[in-house]
Design a protein around this motif. Structure first.
Motif, PDB file in Angstrom:
ATOM      1  N   GLY A 153       1.913   4.997   4.749  1.00  0.00           N
ATOM      2  CA  GLY A 153       2.659   6.528   5.235  1.00  0.00           C
ATOM      3  C   GLY A 153       2.595   6.430   6.894  1.00  0.00           C
ATOM      4  O   GLY A 153       2.969   5.352   7.697  1.00  0.00           O
ATOM      5  N   SER A 170      -6.350   9.192  -2.845  1.00  0.00           N
ATOM      6  CA  SER A 170      -5.795   8.220  -1.371  1.00  0.00           C
ATOM      7  C   SER A 170      -4.480   8.914  -1.091  1.00  0.00           C
ATOM      8  O   SER A 170      -3.519   8.974  -2.023  1.00  0.00           O
ATOM      9  CB  SER A 170      -6.097   6.884  -1.400  1.00  0.00           C
ATOM     10  OG  SER A 170      -5.392   6.083  -0.447  1.00  0.00           O
ATOM     11  N   GLY A 171      -4.113   8.968   0.201  1.00  0.00           N
ATOM     12  CA  GLY A 171      -2.799   9.322   0.556  1.00  0.00           C
ATOM     13  C   GLY A 171      -2.043   8.180   1.133  1.00  0.00           C
ATOM     14  O   GLY A 171      -0.731   8.094   1.179  1.00  0.00           O
ATOM     15  N   GLU A 172      -2.810   7.054   1.768  1.00  0.00           N
ATOM     16  CA  GLU A 172      -2.059   6.136   2.418  1.00  0.00           C
ATOM     17  C   GLU A 172      -2.843   4.923   2.391  1.00  0.00           C
ATOM     18  O   GLU A 172      -2.579   3.707   2.536  1.00  0.00           O
ATOM     19  CB  GLU A 172      -1.749   6.637   3.943  1.00  0.00           C
ATOM     20  CG  GLU A 172      -2.543   7.303   4.774  1.00  0.00           C
ATOM     21  CD  GLU A 172      -1.885   7.641   5.772  1.00  0.00           C
ATOM     22  OE1 GLU A 172      -0.662   7.930   5.862  1.00  0.00           O
ATOM     23  OE2 GLU A 172      -2.538   7.777   7.114  1.00  0.00           O
ATOM     24  N   HIS A 173      -4.332   4.758   2.236  1.00  0.00           N
ATOM     25  CA  HIS A 173      -5.165   3.569   2.239  1.00  0.00           C
ATOM     26  C   HIS A 173      -5.051   2.766   1.021  1.00  0.00           C
ATOM     27  O   HIS A 173      -5.487   1.644   0.815  1.00  0.00           O
ATOM     28  CB  HIS A 173      -6.468   3.934   2.812  1.00  0.00           C
ATOM     29  CG  HIS A 173      -6.529   4.482   3.974  1.00  0.00           C
ATOM     30  ND1 HIS A 173      -7.914   4.688   4.536  1.00  0.00           N
ATOM     31  CD2 HIS A 173      -5.727   4.832   5.210  1.00  0.00           C
ATOM     32  CE1 HIS A 173      -7.588   5.415   5.917  1.00  0.00           C
ATOM     33  NE2 HIS A 173      -6.374   5.227   6.033  1.00  0.00           N
ATOM     34  N   GLY A 174      -4.873   3.439  -0.078  1.00  0.00           N
ATOM     35  CA  GLY A 174      -4.923   2.899  -1.321  1.00  0.00           C
ATOM     36  C   GLY A 174      -6.249   2.815  -2.133  1.00  0.00           C
ATOM     37  O   GLY A 174      -7.153   3.503  -1.484  1.00  0.00           O
ATOM     38  N   ASN A 211       0.718  -1.306   0.144  1.00  0.00           N
ATOM     39  CA  ASN A 211       0.048   0.001  -0.194  1.00  0.00           C
ATOM     40  C   ASN A 211       0.711   1.184  -0.027  1.00  0.00           C
ATOM     41  O   ASN A 211       0.486   2.238   0.147  1.00  0.00           O
ATOM     42  CB  ASN A 211      -0.943   0.016   1.304  1.00  0.00           C
ATOM     43  CG  ASN A 211      -2.194  -1.067   1.010  1.00  0.00           C
ATOM     44  OD1 ASN A 211      -3.096  -0.793   0.385  1.00  0.00           O
ATOM     45  ND2 ASN A 211      -2.100  -1.987   1.756  1.00  0.00           N
ATOM     46  N   ASN A 212       2.287   1.211  -0.049  1.00  0.00           N
ATOM     47  CA  ASN A 212       3.009   2.347   0.103  1.00  0.00           C
ATOM     48  C   ASN A 212       2.654   3.112   1.113  1.00  0.00           C
ATOM     49  O   ASN A 212       2.198   4.311   1.128  1.00  0.00           O
ATOM     50  CB  ASN A 212       3.082   3.216  -1.191  1.00  0.00           C
ATOM     51  CG  ASN A 212       4.227   4.251  -1.161  1.00  0.00           C
ATOM     52  OD1 ASN A 212       5.234   3.894  -0.396  1.00  0.00           O
ATOM     53  ND2 ASN A 212       4.042   5.041  -2.259  1.00  0.00           N
TER      54      ASN A 212
END
Lengths: 482, 316
Positions: free
Chosen positions: A157, A420-424, A154-155
């Motif tokens: 954060g 999306s910033g971090e959830h995917g 998910n890359n």
């Protein structure tokens, strides 16, 4: 193998084959067992056909080769803490859990790298290397339970990625099993591996390019000084403007988080940290590094806060107070249970200068749909996390929750932000991808997928709104916005 | 982003219009004379210090971009070319970081969003405009270091960083592997550590008083570092090699035993600056296959920057 009553007749041969390559006790087919794997931490349910627990790379390869032979989709799963349905199995897919592949394999404390297995928990890695004065920078709120393999997928954060970057910046290499069972190392310990950055392409691919079986992470030196401060404001606008002003002044704090009033009230009732419950918003700012820089930046940030109307600026006096402030931030999701039994956590990013404008719109959306919304988010990154709280026993409430969520996504993208910033993307936002990307853009993403997984069996039907391999309708469960 | 890329797309042309080469300032890779050349748009379109982002044409000169950013106290992590400023698109297409990678990170993390022209002359958008984004697959990571073979960058959004309060270089003249280890262990996030087997040059960025204290602590039991004006010149080391950083000490030692050719290595990173080229590395078969598939998808006719080798960065 336990009773296979839940297995579809077409899967008997496949399960038998799986039991030839894994110990049968690590091939779960019983309804009660596999039902636990029908979803991740999102509200979206699917259906697992069989759940496998390999413990070696070779076993993962064997399982995937069998899936390829049967043209059977498979889904990699870490701890299942994902919030977008990325690990939700569809149509009885084979779930491959990496939970038992959780070892720290090696550490190089001088060059600050470590090889780990994908099922290692994020916080466990940091704990394991703490005695070397090192840590793993990405720290999602779920870091006690999420796996590094999931972080790679998910890359991910976390609050402390503002200064140090998200997962992609901290992964040097991934050993990956592709959908035909072949093994490849993407990236490497060397800084410029030959050719394309396939490592970077793989990170954030949500399990659709293959399964990682070993990961080389970059570790960061621990700081020698840290200051954590809480400043509160009488308006969300003042808090948001302070965020932009801090960045514009040339400072990138280690973390820069915001909580709004409803969130402050909920958290204070939960942990009694002396939070300013009458404030419209509070900023939790952390500065870390060497002592003089930390002291200087703390002073400058305090000045900026005061210039933007901060009523009080509380600087944690010791580690216990710092931990308490962070506990307030990190337990916000638990605290909301005091308000309503259910919540839906959203995740979008907007330009920092649009924070106030979008937040005001989020409040209007929630009000229009007669929902409560709390905001606790990574303000420094512009990464919003509106938390819609509700009681799902109320008739019609889920429809309102989904409608409000969709509006929040649309408002964020319209403001120049992203989905999306971090959830995917997973299943949750799959069909919103056209808000950000046109047909040619999506085709480029699809091309990456085809190059990695020409068979189209690695976690299919996620992320891309028109899967290149198939246009079938699938039994996408309750909770998906379609 | 608002730049109209249709004129650029038009000159690149559709798949049927034959081979085409994107030329920046040719400070890193010379364009072959036999192939039709195109140039990406240049200019800074939007600079937002409070967003830590800048929007510019891929043809923009890196020097011009850094000058504009310096005026607002920021910089972008893009190296200058081997012979002159170089262009933004060229730096991204080559994808090689400079000697500050240890502290400032890799160039690949600089690109947030790209609008590019694909093999068929269509405008494609990849990535997102914000510093944090996990919306879809990360095409941008693939573009950095792709030598223009997956598409021609037209407009980019780059992540910027505050200029450090101070950036100071030091040198120690008698530095064995144990000194390098001490520097890597004891200096908090050094920006760069260069070593030739005898001398070490290192850079500390941040608060100047912290820097003074770091040097004082280091000097208690090691040679007192001498402050110098800047990094050593590496003009005589035109070739580079990439190795795991854990192998550097042995490599430097072995090299000193075997011959007179000096090396300068980036400790903690793994880049070796050489006077002669290193033996080419063999590409693993599955990696080669993935490259072929990726090129088949993105550049099926092979018309974009034909002939350049993705693995060596030189003309085949």
């Amino acid at each position: 193998m336990k009773s296979d009553v839940s297995v579809q007749p077409m899967s008997h041969t496949l399960v038998s084959r799986l039991c030839q390559v894994l110990e049968p006790r690590r091939v779960h087919t019983e309804a009660a067992d596999i039902d636990l794997y029908k979803r991740d931490a999102s509200n979206i349910e699917g259906r697992a056909g069989v759940v496998c627990f390999p413990i070696t790379t070779t076993e993962v390869q064997d399982v995937i080769r069998i899936c390829a032979e049967f043209n059977q989709p498979f889904v990699a799963r870490g701890s299942g803490t994902g919030l977008a349905g990325g690990a939700t199995p569809l149509d009885g897919a084979v779930v491959i859990s990496t939970a038992k592949m959780n070892r720290l394999l090696s550490v190089d404390p001088i060059n600050r790298t470590a090889w780990i297995e994908p099922g290692m928990l994020n916080l466990d890695l940091t704990r394991e290397v703490a005695h070397l004065g090192l840590h793993f920078a990405p720290d999602p709120s779920s870091q006690q339970s999420c796996t590094i393999g999931g972080n790679v997928a998910n890359n991910s954060g976390g609050p402390h990625c503002l200064a140090d970057g998200v997962t992609s910046s901290h992964i040097l290499a991934c050993e990956v099993v592709l959908s035909d069972g072949s093994l490849v190392v993407l990236g490497g310990e060397e800084p410029e591996p030959i050719g394309l950055d396939l490592r970077g392409a793989f990170i954030g691919s949500e399990g659709m390019f293959g399964i990682t079986t070993k990961i080389c992470v970059r570790l960061m030196q621990n700081y020698s000084a840290v200051k954590t401060m809480l400043m509160d404001f009488t308006s969300v606008q003042a808090g948001a403007e302070t965020v932009s002003a801090i960045i514009a002044a040339g400072m990138v704090p280690a973390a820069l988080e915001m909580m709004d009033q409803l969130c402050l009230e909920a958290v204070e009732a939960y942990i009694h940290a002396g939070l300013p419950t009458d404030a419209a918003a509070a900023l939790l700012v952390e500065v870390s590094g060497l002592p003089h820089a930390v002291n200087e930046e703390t002073e400058r940030i305090s000045e900026i806060g005061r210039a933007h109307g901060a009523r009080t600026i509380r600087i944690a006096q010791d580690e216990a107070e710092r931990a308490l402030l962070w506990k307030g931030r990190k337990t916000a999701f638990g605290a909301i249970a005091r308000i309503k039994p259910n919540y839906y956590l959203h995740d979008t990013v907007v330009p920092r200068r649009k924070l106030n404008e979008v937040l005001q719109e989020v409040y209007r959306i929630a009000k229009r749909h007669e929902l409560l919304v709390l905001n606790v988010f990574h303000a420094g990154d512009g990464n919003l996390h509106p938390l819609l709280v509700f009681d799902k026993r109320e008739p019609g409430v889920m429809e309102r929750v989904h409608a409000a969520g969709e509006e929040i996504v649309r408002v964020s993208v319209a403001a120049g932000g992203v989905l999306s910033g971090e959830h995917g993307i997973g299943l949750e936002k799959r069909d919103f991808m056209p808000l950000m990307f046109g047909p040619h853009d999506l085709h480029a993403q699809s091309a990456m997928r085809v190059a990695f997984d020409p068979l189209g069996i690695a976690n299919p039907f996620k992320v891309l709104p028109s899967p290149s391999s198939c246009g079938d309708a699938h039994d996408i469960g309750e909770g998906m916005w379609v | 982003m608002g730049l109209d890329l249709s004129p650029f797309a038009e000159v690149v042309g559709p798949a049927s219009s034959g081979p085409v080469w994107i030329a920046g300032q040719q400070s890193r890779l010379a364009a072959p004379s036999s192939i039709r050349r195109v140039t990406a748009p240049s200019g800074i379109y939007d600079l937002q210090p409070d967003e830590m982002t800048v929007v510019c044409g891929a043809g923009t000169s890196i020097d011009e971009l850094q000058d504009s950013l310096r005026a607002v106290g920021q910089y972008v992590n893009l190296p200058r070319g081997d012979s002159g400023s170089g262009s933004v698109g060229g730096a991204l297409a080559i994808g090689r970081s400079d000697i500050y990678r240890l502290g400032r990170g890799a160039i690949r993390d600089t690109l947030l969003q790209a609008r590019l022209i694909n093999h068929d002359g269509q405008v494609v958008s990849a990535g997102g405009p914000t510093v944090k984004n996990v919306s879809g697959f990360d095409v941008c990571r693939l573009l950095v270091g792709s030598f223009g073979q997956l598409g021609f960058l037209g407009e980019v959004i780059l992540r910027t960083r505050p200029i450090p309060q101070s950036s100071r270089w030091f040198m120690m003249s008698e530095a064995g592997p144990e000194i390098i280890e001490a520097i890597l262990r004891r200096i908090y996030r050094p920006a760069s550590v260069l070593w030739d087997g005898h001398k070490v040059w290192f850079c500390i960025e941040g608060n100047s008083r912290d820097c003074d204290e770091t040097i004082q602590k280091l000097s208690i039991d090691l040679e007192v570092p001498t402050e110098i004006a800047g990094p050593p010149k590496l003009d005589n080391y035109p070739f580079r090699q990439s190795v795991p950083p854990a192998e550097l000490a042995e490599m430097v030692h072995d090299h000193a035993q075997q011959g007179p050719e000096p090396l300068v290595v980036e400790a903690g990173v793994g880049i070796v600056h050489r006077q002669t080229p290193a033996e080419p590395q063999a590409t693993e078969r599955t990696i080669e296959l993935l490259h072929q598939r990726m090129l088949q998808q993105f550049n099926p006719t092979g018309r974009l920057n034909p002939g350049v080798s993705l693995t060596t960065g030189s003309m085949a």
